[in-house]
Design an enzyme around this catalytic site. Structure first.
Site, short mmCIF file in Angstrom:
data_model
loop_
_atom_site.label_atom_id
_atom_site.label_comp_id
_atom_site.label_asym_id
_atom_site.label_seq_id
_atom_site.Cartn_x
_atom_site.Cartn_y
_atom_site.Cartn_z
N GLU A 29 -2.37 -7.35 7.57
CA GLU A 29 -1.04 -7.22 8.16
C GLU A 29 -0.91 -8.01 9.46
O GLU A 29 -1.91 -8.39 10.08
CB GLU A 29 -0.73 -5.74 8.40
CG GLU A 29 0.64 -5.43 8.98
CD GLU A 29 1.83 -5.89 8.11
OE1 GLU A 29 2.00 -7.11 7.94
OE2 GLU A 29 2.60 -5.03 7.65
N HIS A 44 0.82 -1.21 0.00
CA HIS A 44 0.00 0.00 0.00
C HIS A 44 0.85 1.26 0.00
O HIS A 44 2.05 1.25 0.34
CB HIS A 44 -0.94 0.01 1.21
CG HIS A 44 -0.22 0.04 2.52
ND1 HIS A 44 0.35 1.18 3.04
CD2 HIS A 44 0.04 -0.96 3.41
CE1 HIS A 44 0.92 0.90 4.20
NE2 HIS A 44 0.75 -0.40 4.44
#
Length: 191
Positions: free
Chosen positions: A80, A11
């Site tokens: 994550e 990202h």
């Protein structure tokens, strides 16, 4: 049998990634620079026809995918690492009380262990290896590093050697087009 080529995108920038803070499950937005990162990825990914596009359920990954021109499917295993007690802390802050701490060896108290992250990455790698065509995944630095390590049959500790900047592109594939020869074709491109 046709084997997949798996494109990995970390990202764009967030305030915490910019400041080196461990950002696991805290759902932070992209910074203005992170939004620009996502738009620039569109040009880098142009011309590739993806059979499937996946994203972590967290906003920073999903928004990066959208800015790059994709409407991804949510893949929970791309989320994550759960940093538990270390969420929002820098490595220096963690090492002030635990000088010998290494994420990829020790995991996180109150969060995910190395074995738990490895199991998640193995499950995801098996899913991706079962697909065909070009596949695109938007996710997070530590999870993508673990995925790449497990993709090539290495322990989670190997991920410590795979640095990954924000808004970078990496590619997993296979040598000789054979499933039993997984390879990292490109790593941390655009950094």
């Amino acid at each position: 049998m046709s084997v997949p080529t798996v494109y990995l995108v970390r990202h764009g920038e967030t305030e915490w990634s910019k400041n080196g803070r461990h950002t696991g499950r805290t759902d932070l937005p992209l910074t203005a620079a992170g939004e620009d990162d996502g738009r620039r990825l569109a040009a880098r990914l142009a011309g590739v026809s993806f059979a499937r596009v996946f994203s972590s359920p967290l906003t920073r990954a999903h928004r990066t995918a959208e800015l790059a021109g994709f409407a991804p499917e949510t893949e929970p295993d791309l989320i994550e690492w759960n940093y538990g007690d270390y969420e929002g802390k820098t490595s220096a802050e963690i090492r002030a009380s635990r000088p010998d701490w290494l994420l990829f060896r020790d995991g996180c108290p109150g969060g995910e262990s190395v074995a738990e992250v490895a199991a998640r990455a193995d499950r995801l790698a098996a899913k991706l290896k079962g697909l065909t065509g070009d596949v695109l995944c938007f996710a997070h630095g530590h999870m993508l590093r673990v995925l790449a390590s497990r993709w090539v049959g290495q322990p989670v500790a190997f991920a410590a050697h795979l640095l990954l900047g924000t808004a970078t592109l990496s590619i997993l594939g296979f040598d000789h087009g054979k499933l039993d020869e997984p390879a990292i074709r490109v790593w941390n491109a655009g950094q």
